[in-house]
Motif scaffolding. Structure first.
Motif, PDB file in Angstrom:
ATOM      1  N   SER A  20      25.126 -56.699 -29.274  1.00 48.11           N
ATOM      2  CA  SER A  20      24.743 -57.662 -28.246  1.00 48.11           C
ATOM      3  C   SER A  20      23.279 -58.024 -28.332  1.00 48.11           C
ATOM      4  CB  SER A  20      25.039 -57.073 -26.862  1.00 48.11           C
ATOM      5  OG  SER A  20      24.288 -55.885 -26.660  1.00 48.11           O
ATOM      6  N   ASN A  21      22.492 -57.175 -28.980  1.00 43.25           N
ATOM      7  CA  ASN A  21      21.064 -57.435 -29.098  1.00 43.25           C
ATOM      8  C   ASN A  21      20.835 -58.521 -30.140  1.00 43.25           C
ATOM      9  OD1 ASN A  21      18.324 -57.401 -29.336  1.00 43.25           O
ATOM     10  ND2 ASN A  21      18.142 -55.186 -29.417  1.00 43.25           N
ATOM     11  N   TYR A  22      20.319 -59.648 -29.706  1.00 43.82           N
ATOM     12  CA  TYR A  22      20.155 -60.809 -30.576  1.00 43.82           C
ATOM     13  C   TYR A  22      19.202 -60.528 -31.722  1.00 43.82           C
ATOM     14  CZ  TYR A  22      19.705 -65.739 -31.772  1.00 43.82           C
ATOM     15  OH  TYR A  22      19.718 -66.945 -32.411  1.00 43.82           O
ATOM     16  N   ILE A  45      25.972 -67.788 -29.122  1.00 43.59           N
ATOM     17  CA  ILE A  45      24.668 -68.288 -28.674  1.00 43.59           C
ATOM     18  C   ILE A  45      24.653 -69.813 -28.739  1.00 43.59           C
ATOM     19  CG2 ILE A  45      22.211 -68.354 -29.181  1.00 43.59           C
ATOM     20  CD1 ILE A  45      23.060 -65.772 -27.929  1.00 43.59           C
ATOM     21  N   VAL A  48      18.637 -69.345 -22.005  1.00 44.86           N
ATOM     22  CA  VAL A  48      19.119 -69.483 -23.378  1.00 44.86           C
ATOM     23  C   VAL A  48      17.956 -69.807 -24.322  1.00 44.86           C
ATOM     24  CG1 VAL A  48      20.623 -70.802 -24.919  1.00 44.86           C
ATOM     25  CG2 VAL A  48      21.427 -70.159 -22.645  1.00 44.86           C
ATOM     26  N   ILE A  92      16.361 -66.641 -25.133  1.00 46.73           N
ATOM     27  CA  ILE A  92      17.151 -65.829 -26.062  1.00 46.73           C
ATOM     28  C   ILE A  92      16.856 -66.207 -27.509  1.00 46.73           C
ATOM     29  CG2 ILE A  92      19.506 -65.388 -26.879  1.00 46.73           C
ATOM     30  CD1 ILE A  92      20.424 -65.520 -23.992  1.00 46.73           C
ATOM     31  N   GLY A 114      15.639 -64.390 -20.656  1.00 50.04           N
ATOM     32  CA  GLY A 114      16.286 -64.632 -21.937  1.00 50.04           C
ATOM     33  C   GLY A 114      15.656 -63.808 -23.050  1.00 50.04           C
ATOM     34  N   PHE A 116      16.920 -60.304 -22.761  1.00 50.16           N
ATOM     35  CA  PHE A 116      18.269 -60.201 -23.318  1.00 50.16           C
ATOM     36  C   PHE A 116      18.194 -60.102 -24.839  1.00 50.16           C
ATOM     37  CE2 PHE A 116      20.094 -61.656 -19.255  1.00 50.16           C
ATOM     38  CZ  PHE A 116      21.204 -60.835 -19.199  1.00 50.16           C
ATOM     39  N   ARG A 117      17.325 -60.861 -25.432  1.00 52.63           N
ATOM     40  CA  ARG A 117      17.139 -60.817 -26.885  1.00 52.63           C
ATOM     41  C   ARG A 117      16.690 -59.434 -27.342  1.00 52.63           C
ATOM     42  NH1 ARG A 117      15.424 -64.704 -30.855  1.00 52.63           N
ATOM     43  NH2 ARG A 117      14.365 -63.671 -32.576  1.00 52.63           N
TER      44      ARG A 117
END
Length: 205
Positions: free
Chosen positions: A3-5, A17, A58, A61, A172, A175-176
């Protein structure tokens, strides 16, 4: 898939994405529908509450705070100027009215995104952790908002949009950097917090 971008360096494109970006753009269009329709549709007004926060999240992200190429980011100002000024002229405005208006012909988000990248680059220059820099910048943006709210200076700088959307851009980035994976390991408290937020929002509404 992680899940980690940031763990996807060997995969330049990630479908979910890109799909989320497309969904956010669609919501932005739908959220502005009441501006051009005589119908007072509550659904589109509801979409307007969260479409830009989602869009900015987003954008965060897909932004690497460790490698911000500002000249590349500055290219966002080209469509901002061309289409923003063009739409302003089409609506009978002038270049001055374009610059000094908060929405800037509807293309304010490109300008704000570029400013966010500048602020993020400034965060990396601070001697503190990235999170501390983000909080300091939020305090700075709120101070600008309080000082210049409903003034020509504030509308020219778009301080209203910046102080409201900077936290979502930062979210975002978190989250990344692995926030989603961290939340998934704490399912029960996150669900409880989400329910509490819904109750508070419903009560406020």
């Amino acid at each position: 898939m992680e899940s980690n971008y940031k763990m996807t360096q060997s995969h330049p494109r990630i479908f979910y994405i890109d799909a989320l970006k497309a969904f956010a753009i669609l919501l932005v269009v739908l959220g502005h529908e009441p501006l051009f329709s005589p119908v007072d549709d509550q659904v589109w007004q509801f979409v307007g509450i969260f479409h830009m926060p989602l869009f900015m999240a987003v954008s965060g992200i897909v932004t690497n705070p460790e490698k911000i190429h500002l000249p590349k980011r500055a290219k966002m100002l080209i469509p901002f100027l061309i289409f923003g000024i063009g739409f302003t002229f089409l609506m009978g405005g002038t270049f001055l009215s374009f610059i000094t208006s908060e929405p800037k012909g509807g293309y304010w988000y490109l300008y704000v995104l570029f400013v966010f990248c500048l602020l993020l680059a400034a965060c990396r220059k601070l001697p503190w952790r990235l999170e501390v820099g983000m909080i300091l910048i939020q305090a700075f943006l709120m101070a600008l908002h309080l000082a210049f709210h409903s003034t020509i200076t504030g509308e020219t700088l778009s301080t209203d949009h910046m102080f409201q959307l900077w936290p979502f851009f930062c979210l975002g980035i978190f989250f990344r950097r692995g926030l989603l994976e961290w939340l998934q390991k704490r399912e029960v408290p996150v669900m409880a917090l989400s329910v509490l937020v819904v109750i508070i929002l419903g009560w406020g509404g």
